[in-house]
Design a protein around this motif. Structure first.
Motif, PDB file in Angstrom:
ATOM      1  N   GLY A 279      -5.599 -57.716  24.521  1.00 37.88           N
ATOM      2  CA  GLY A 279      -6.081 -58.176  25.817  1.00 37.88           C
ATOM      3  C   GLY A 279      -5.470 -59.524  26.149  1.00 37.88           C
ATOM      4  N   PRO A 280      -5.571 -59.951  27.387  1.00 34.61           N
ATOM      5  CA  PRO A 280      -4.959 -61.219  27.798  1.00 34.61           C
ATOM      6  C   PRO A 280      -5.682 -62.433  27.219  1.00 34.61           C
ATOM      7  N   SER A 281      -4.993 -63.545  27.240  1.00 34.96           N
ATOM      8  CA  SER A 281      -5.599 -64.814  26.847  1.00 34.96           C
ATOM      9  C   SER A 281      -6.728 -65.144  27.818  1.00 34.96           C
ATOM     10  N   LEU A 282      -7.792 -65.672  27.270  1.00 36.91           N
ATOM     11  CA  LEU A 282      -8.921 -66.095  28.102  1.00 36.91           C
ATOM     12  C   LEU A 282      -9.037 -67.618  28.133  1.00 36.91           C
ATOM     13  N   GLN A 283      -8.026 -68.295  27.631  1.00 35.71           N
ATOM     14  CA  GLN A 283      -8.021 -69.750  27.709  1.00 35.71           C
ATOM     15  C   GLN A 283      -8.054 -70.154  29.183  1.00 35.71           C
ATOM     16  N   ALA A 284      -8.956 -71.035  29.533  1.00 36.12           N
ATOM     17  CA  ALA A 284      -9.128 -71.545  30.906  1.00 36.12           C
ATOM     18  C   ALA A 284      -9.429 -70.429  31.912  1.00 36.12           C
ATOM     19  N   VAL A 285     -10.017 -69.332  31.452  1.00 40.56           N
ATOM     20  CA  VAL A 285     -10.314 -68.213  32.347  1.00 40.56           C
ATOM     21  C   VAL A 285     -11.286 -68.614  33.449  1.00 40.56           C
ATOM     22  N   SER A 286     -12.170 -69.564  33.174  1.00 35.83           N
ATOM     23  CA  SER A 286     -13.137 -69.964  34.200  1.00 35.83           C
ATOM     24  C   SER A 286     -12.476 -70.731  35.342  1.00 35.83           C
ATOM     25  N   LYS A 287     -11.232 -71.148  35.163  1.00 33.84           N
ATOM     26  CA  LYS A 287     -10.482 -71.775  36.255  1.00 33.84           C
ATOM     27  C   LYS A 287      -9.820 -70.719  37.145  1.00 33.84           C
ATOM     28  N   ARG A 288      -9.668 -69.504  36.593  1.00 33.44           N
ATOM     29  CA  ARG A 288      -9.028 -68.420  37.339  1.00 33.44           C
ATOM     30  C   ARG A 288     -10.025 -67.453  37.958  1.00 33.44           C
ATOM     31  N   LYS A 289     -11.221 -67.387  37.393  1.00 30.17           N
ATOM     32  CA  LYS A 289     -12.233 -66.442  37.877  1.00 30.17           C
ATOM     33  C   LYS A 289     -13.547 -67.173  38.086  1.00 30.17           C
ATOM     34  N   SER A 290     -14.273 -66.760  39.107  1.00 29.10           N
ATOM     35  CA  SER A 290     -15.603 -67.318  39.360  1.00 29.10           C
ATOM     36  C   SER A 290     -16.572 -66.806  38.297  1.00 29.10           C
ATOM     37  N   ARG A 291     -17.747 -67.403  38.260  1.00 29.10           N
ATOM     38  CA  ARG A 291     -18.782 -66.928  37.333  1.00 29.10           C
ATOM     39  C   ARG A 291     -19.114 -65.465  37.646  1.00 29.10           C
ATOM     40  N   TYR A 292     -19.234 -65.139  38.936  1.00 22.50           N
ATOM     41  CA  TYR A 292     -19.501 -63.753  39.298  1.00 22.50           C
ATOM     42  C   TYR A 292     -18.342 -62.854  38.847  1.00 22.50           C
ATOM     43  N   GLY A 293     -17.117 -63.303  39.047  1.00 23.81           N
ATOM     44  CA  GLY A 293     -15.953 -62.529  38.635  1.00 23.81           C
ATOM     45  C   GLY A 293     -15.941 -62.265  37.144  1.00 23.81           C
ATOM     46  N   LEU A 294     -16.322 -63.261  36.359  1.00 23.37           N
ATOM     47  CA  LEU A 294     -16.391 -63.084  34.903  1.00 23.37           C
ATOM     48  C   LEU A 294     -17.490 -62.084  34.530  1.00 23.37           C
ATOM     49  N   ILE A 295     -18.651 -62.227  35.155  1.00 20.78           N
ATOM     50  CA  ILE A 295     -19.747 -61.288  34.877  1.00 20.78           C
ATOM     51  C   ILE A 295     -19.303 -59.867  35.219  1.00 20.78           C
ATOM     52  N   HIS A 296     -18.737 -59.701  36.400  1.00 18.60           N
ATOM     53  CA  HIS A 296     -18.291 -58.381  36.841  1.00 18.60           C
ATOM     54  C   HIS A 296     -17.245 -57.803  35.883  1.00 18.60           C
ATOM     55  N   GLN A 297     -16.309 -58.621  35.458  1.00 19.31           N
ATOM     56  CA  GLN A 297     -15.257 -58.171  34.541  1.00 19.31           C
ATOM     57  C   GLN A 297     -15.863 -57.636  33.244  1.00 19.31           C
ATOM     58  N   VAL A 298     -16.852 -58.334  32.730  1.00 18.79           N
ATOM     59  CA  VAL A 298     -17.463 -57.943  31.460  1.00 18.79           C
ATOM     60  C   VAL A 298     -18.282 -56.667  31.603  1.00 18.79           C
ATOM     61  N   ILE A 299     -19.066 -56.556  32.656  1.00 15.14           N
ATOM     62  CA  ILE A 299     -20.005 -55.433  32.727  1.00 15.14           C
ATOM     63  C   ILE A 299     -19.473 -54.189  33.425  1.00 15.14           C
ATOM     64  N   SER A 300     -18.360 -54.303  34.156  1.00 15.42           N
ATOM     65  CA  SER A 300     -17.940 -53.180  35.000  1.00 15.42           C
ATOM     66  C   SER A 300     -17.173 -52.079  34.276  1.00 15.42           C
ATOM     67  N   GLY A 301     -16.359 -52.426  33.312  1.00 15.16           N
ATOM     68  CA  GLY A 301     -15.505 -51.424  32.687  1.00 15.16           C
ATOM     69  C   GLY A 301     -14.418 -50.915  33.610  1.00 15.16           C
ATOM     70  N   GLU A 302     -14.092 -51.680  34.671  1.00 11.69           N
ATOM     71  CA  GLU A 302     -13.118 -51.236  35.669  1.00 11.69           C
ATOM     72  C   GLU A 302     -11.671 -51.510  35.284  1.00 11.69           C
ATOM     73  N   THR A 303     -11.437 -52.216  34.196  1.00 11.92           N
ATOM     74  CA  THR A 303     -10.063 -52.519  33.809  1.00 11.92           C
ATOM     75  C   THR A 303      -9.786 -52.004  32.398  1.00 11.92           C
ATOM     76  N   PRO A 304      -9.543 -50.692  32.283  1.00 10.30           N
ATOM     77  CA  PRO A 304      -9.244 -50.133  30.962  1.00 10.30           C
ATOM     78  C   PRO A 304      -8.047 -50.840  30.349  1.00 10.30           C
ATOM     79  N   PRO A 305      -8.008 -51.006  29.091  1.00 13.68           N
ATOM     80  CA  PRO A 305      -8.885 -50.405  28.078  1.00 13.68           C
ATOM     81  C   PRO A 305     -10.147 -51.213  27.778  1.00 13.68           C
ATOM     82  N   MET A 306     -10.443 -52.231  28.568  1.00 12.51           N
ATOM     83  CA  MET A 306     -11.657 -53.002  28.304  1.00 12.51           C
ATOM     84  C   MET A 306     -12.879 -52.122  28.544  1.00 12.51           C
TER      85      MET A 306
END
Length: 109
Positions: free
Chosen positions: A62-89
């Motif tokens: 998977g991609p680096s998550l260093q400084a991910v909070s600068k690239r994604k909002s809190r909502y975006g991070l929550i959605h990324q984790v719970i959605s399963g919309e980006t396989p293979p995650m």
């Protein structure tokens, strides 16, 4: 000129509408009201995420998550984790407190 003015009015209203929908999601509201513990978040990350994102979030499969909070909002991070919309995650369903802890850790990467 009228088209430019219309676009300048519509875009902020659309963004505001998206934020209102995001803020009205009960799970997201619950997560955002919890105080996150980055130490617990790191444990959650290492158990569930490090296999693909690296022990310190530097990236592997998977991609680096260093400084991910600068690239994604809190909502975006929550959605990324719970959605399963980006396989293979996989879709991950942490409790609101676990998600708040994970967010707290990710914001410190």
């Amino acid at each position: 000129m009228l088209l430019v003015v219309a676009i300048l009015v519509v875009i902020p209203l659309a963004l505001f509408g998206v934020q209102m929908i995001q803020a009205s999601d009960p799970y997201v509201k619950n997560v955002l009201t919890q105080p996150g513990d980055p130490i617990q978040g790191k444990a959650i990350f290492q158990i569930n995420c490090a296999g693909c994102h690296g022990w310190e979030g530097n990236g592997l499969v998977g991609p680096s998550l260093q400084a991910v909070s600068k690239r994604k909002s809190r909502y975006g991070l929550i959605h990324q984790v719970i959605s399963g919309e980006t396989p293979p995650m996989p879709k991950f369903q942490p409790s609101p407190q676990e998600m708040a802890d994970l967010l707290s850790y990710l914001e410190n990467l």
